[in-house]
Enzyme design. Sequence first.
Site, PDB file in Angstrom:
ATOM      1  N   GLU A 123       1.038  -1.614  -0.081  1.00  0.00           N
ATOM      2  CA  GLU A 123       0.223   0.015  -0.077  1.00  0.00           C
ATOM      3  C   GLU A 123       0.609   1.591  -0.101  1.00  0.00           C
ATOM      4  O   GLU A 123       0.402   2.284  -0.299  1.00  0.00           O
ATOM      5  CB  GLU A 123      -0.946   0.051   1.491  1.00  0.00           C
ATOM      6  CG  GLU A 123      -2.288  -0.957   0.636  1.00  0.00           C
ATOM      7  CD  GLU A 123      -2.481  -0.583   0.112  1.00  0.00           C
ATOM      8  OE1 GLU A 123      -3.153   0.189  -0.580  1.00  0.00           O
ATOM      9  OE2 GLU A 123      -3.308  -1.792  -0.609  1.00  0.00           O
ATOM     10  N   ASP A 136      -5.243   8.035  -5.403  1.00  0.00           N
ATOM     11  CA  ASP A 136      -4.792   6.610  -5.887  1.00  0.00           C
ATOM     12  C   ASP A 136      -4.622   6.370  -7.271  1.00  0.00           C
ATOM     13  O   ASP A 136      -5.174   7.228  -7.814  1.00  0.00           O
ATOM     14  CB  ASP A 136      -5.617   5.463  -4.918  1.00  0.00           C
ATOM     15  CG  ASP A 136      -6.362   5.070  -5.211  1.00  0.00           C
ATOM     16  OD1 ASP A 136      -6.955   6.146  -6.587  1.00  0.00           O
ATOM     17  OD2 ASP A 136      -7.704   4.070  -5.463  1.00  0.00           O
TER      18      ASP A 136
END
Length: 217
Positions: A15, A24
């Site tokens: 992550e 993202d």
Amino acid sequence: MDLSPIGRAALRAREGERLTAYKDSVGVWTIGVGVTTASGLIAVTPGLTITQAQSDALFARAVEKYVDPVRQALAKPVPQEFFDACCSLAYNIGPVGFAHSSVARLANAGDLQAAIEAFLMWNKPAVVIPRRQGERDQAATPYAKALPRARRGDYAPVKVPAGPPPAAPPKAADPLAPMPPKPALTGGLSSAPSPAPAPGLFARLLSTLRTNMAKGA
């Protein structure tokens, strides 16, 4: 079953971590260790900044929100490495997506090898393919043989966390166990017997009383 320390380290490495909100790969505002508004833990908005301590706390809470659905979705025992890889997948695609995935369905059917290969089906957007390959390799490889890599092709495996693993939660009390005896009362009223009078005390009192009566006669 729980996410192991190695599994947590691999998930954190996949992550990444940022203390300032960012978009993202699909344009969703994210902060900390891949935490989004959809987690229900924090509203991620442009310009939001958190501390390292806040990021650690968010990650710990987010892990539980995604690990528990994996426990519920997997109906049969699986190796720790496979479970950890499933938690990583669920953290990325969501608990509902994992529950309806071929990974969970094939594992529950007893075809673990096919379930391992099914990780690679979650290949959109293309930027996640190396991560899926890393999760697939993690699911297939015992930790005693090789530690996982965040992504296939990484130069080094994830760093093994120092210290002992988290302590297991205490066992629940047995509702059928006998009740412990009640403690004796202390202070105030006491159930202990009164001490006996000193020997000869009554005789001395009686002698004194007779002497006084004789003097008054």
